[in-house]
Design an enzyme around this catalytic site. Structure first.
Site, PDB file in Angstrom:
ATOM      1  N   ASP A  32      40.145  51.054  39.160  1.00 54.96           N
ATOM      2  CA  ASP A  32      39.466  50.256  38.144  1.00 54.96           C
ATOM      3  C   ASP A  32      40.042  48.838  38.113  1.00 54.96           C
ATOM      4  OD1 ASP A  32      37.625  49.752  36.123  1.00 54.96           O
ATOM      5  OD2 ASP A  32      38.109  51.599  35.041  1.00 54.96           O
TER       6      ASP A  32
ATOM      7  N   ASP B 285      30.782  40.532  48.607  1.00 55.16           N
ATOM      8  CA  ASP B 285      30.950  40.198  50.016  1.00 55.16           C
ATOM      9  C   ASP B 285      32.204  40.828  50.613  1.00 55.16           C
ATOM     10  OD1 ASP B 285      28.628  38.671  50.081  1.00 55.16           O
ATOM     11  OD2 ASP B 285      29.658  36.777  49.697  1.00 55.16           O
TER      12      ASP B 285
END
Length: 537
Positions: free
Chosen positions: A154, A212
């Site tokens: 997380d 990306d």
């Protein structure tokens, strides 16, 4: 460094990335197909314990879920003690897990499951437990010692350090974890939550910048908001649709070895109708998204088990081509999605977002099938019934229901051209062809003028006028006769950054008055969604 210089450097860096190389150890074999299994969070949040997981493993082994492919059992937040041990190691909560996590790992493995765990890249987890910041190597080795092979990392409590933007800080931390996992004898599956902390803003540049790099570092990424938890306020269906819409913006990133993760399946949520539960599963299956159930497994109904174990839809989800279904067409009521399957079949998925039953004829040309005088076999993946179709397929759908068909292509009729919407991912507007050779961005309305074919050579033409091709000349964009002498002006390349670049002008398609401008890095007006199957440059 000014923003313009930074954009140039970032674009150069992206251009140098070998986009076919993905995953924690830079190979797609670590997770070639999306994971399936169980996680406690959306159903139980921090109310987890040893008994929950042993009961879940027992139930999944008995009710057919394990044998259908749901072979992972993953812990989420709140499993640990509030303090590390004297040597800095993580400790499990001994009240919640009296036998310990190594024992639990052995238990679930004996039942035929893999075992996964949760941690955070910050100094604390979202629930306030010890994070892994500055303990990455130690925690990775601890997890491996305990018998764990899957890590959900997380991104709570991450703050930019001096000299870095927040995006750069996340990249450094997740990149470091990638390096740590890559050095392990048996690398853990790496699920990254970093993109979720950049989603939902007025500007998508940072979100896409994170998107990306996450496929290079791991095998799947939680890209947006959490699905509504069982006890949460609000509409569970709206939550599913929110995450569904986020996922439709990201198809260009997915391939074998990396999967976009729109979050958990919630089949026992009391706020969902039966059709909505089935739609949730069917849409995630069509996306080849992770199928991680967050529910009280022992109490799932026979109907819920039946759709969750639908062999035909699971086969689509686990298809080795791993394409994500993309829009063939959409309007305010119907979303029509399609994709290729590894054996050459074509998938058709239709979602009724409206509040009444809808009947619609869908031309096969919208699905990328360009041959004439062909007859296709369409299998309904809900009931297994088949029908023969030629020029169209008729759909009747109840409110919030989803139909899924697998189209078999006979010999001589197997030609498929990637076909569907060209839409701006920030505005949601669709590129639209007009009869006077002009083009414009308009609200998506389900008309044929918004459906485009994209050939292997980079030619883009509207299904409504297949003799006309999208062309650039200077700063303008228009339709002109295909195969004209201006072939470079009709040649386009599509990048993982979402840019649609023209060979003649070296510029990028830009929303607004539909014009060509200098290509910029992840700028909202230049990031487009195209049909699945379009080759990335």
């Amino acid at each position: 460094m000014n923003q313009g210089t930074k954009s140039i450097l970032l674009a150069a860096t992206l251009a140098a990335i070998p986009w076919q190389v993905y995953g924690s150890i830079e190979q797609s074999s670590l997770l070639p197909i999306p994971p399936m299994g169980f996680n406690n969070w959306a159903r139980f949040m921090c109310d987890l314990n040893e008994t929950l997981f042993t009961e879940t493993a027992d139930a999944m082994a008995a009710n057919g879920l394990r044998d259908a492919g749901y072979n992972r059992i993953n812990l989420d937040d709140c499993w640990m003690a509030y303090q590390r041990s004297d040597n800095g190691s993580l400790q499990w909560n001994t009240t919640k897990f009296p036998h310990g996590l190594p024992w639990l790992a052995q238990y679930v493995k004996a039942k035929g499951f893999h075992f996964g765990i949760y941690e955070d890249s910050g100094n604390m987890t979202c629930g306030g437990y010890p994070g892994s910041y500055n303990h990455e190597e130690q925690d990775a080795n601890t997890f491996a010692l305990w018998g764990i092979d899957y890590l959900k990392l997380d991104g709570c409590n991450v703050y930019a350090t001096q000299g870095r933007t927040l995006e750069e800080e996340y990249k450094q931390r997740y990149g470091h974890w990638h390096q740590v996992l890559s050095k392990m004898q048996h690398p853990l599956i790496f699920s990254e939550s970093a993109p979720a902390y950049f989603a939902g803003t007025d500007n998508n540049t940072d979100w896409y910048t994170v998107m990306d790099w996450v496929p290079i570092y791991g095998e799947l990424a939680r890209h947006s908001t959490d699905i509504l938890v069982y006890s949460g306020a609000g509409s569970a269906w709206d939550s599913i649709m929110n995450n569904y819409n986020y996922n439709t913006l990201l198809a260009r990133y997915q391939r074998p070895g990396y999967f976009n993760d729109p979050d958990f399946l919630i089949p026992d949520h009391p706020g969902l109708t039966a059709d909505e539960k089935r739609s949730h599963f069917a849409l995630w299956a069509s996306f080849s998204a992770p199928l991680i159930i967050s529910a009280y497994i022992p109490a799932l109904s026979k109907d819920e088990i039946a759709f969750l174990t639908n062999e035909a839809l699971i086969a689509v989800n686990q298809d080795p081509l791993a394409q994500q279904a993309t829009f063939a067409s959409r309007d305010n009521t119907l979303d029509i999605l399609t994709r290729n399957l590894a054996n050459g079949d074509r998938l058709l998925t239709v979602l009724n977002k409206g509040n009444t039953t809808v009947t619609r004829d869908i031309p096969v040309q919208w699905l990328g099938l360009t041959e004439t005088d062909c007859t296709y076999t369409a299998e309904d993946l809900w009931d297994g019934k088949t029908q023969k179709i030629s020029d169209h397929i008729k759909i009747e759908l109840a409110s919030h229901a989803t139909a899924v068909f697998r189209l078999g292509l006979p010999q001589g009729c197997s030609s498929v051209v990637p076909t569907g919407l060209v839409f701006n991912t920030a505005s949601g507007n669709c590129l639209t062809a007009a009869s006077n050779s002009s083009v414009a961005f308009q609200s998506c309305n389900g008309e044929t003028s918004q459906i485009w074919q994209v050939t292997l050579s980079g030619v883009i033409r509207p299904v409504s006028q297949t003799t006309q091709c999208l062309a650039a000349d200077g700063n303008s964009v228009k339709l002109q006769a295909c195969d004209s002498t201006d072939s470079d002006g009709q040649n386009w390349t599509y990048a993982v950054t979402g840019n649609l670049k023209n060979a003649k002008t070296d510029g990028c398609l830009t929303e607004g008055s539909v014009q060509m401008k200098s290509c910029l890095y992840e700028r909202d007006g230049q990031v487009f969604g195209l049909p699945s199957g379009v080759q990335l440059s």
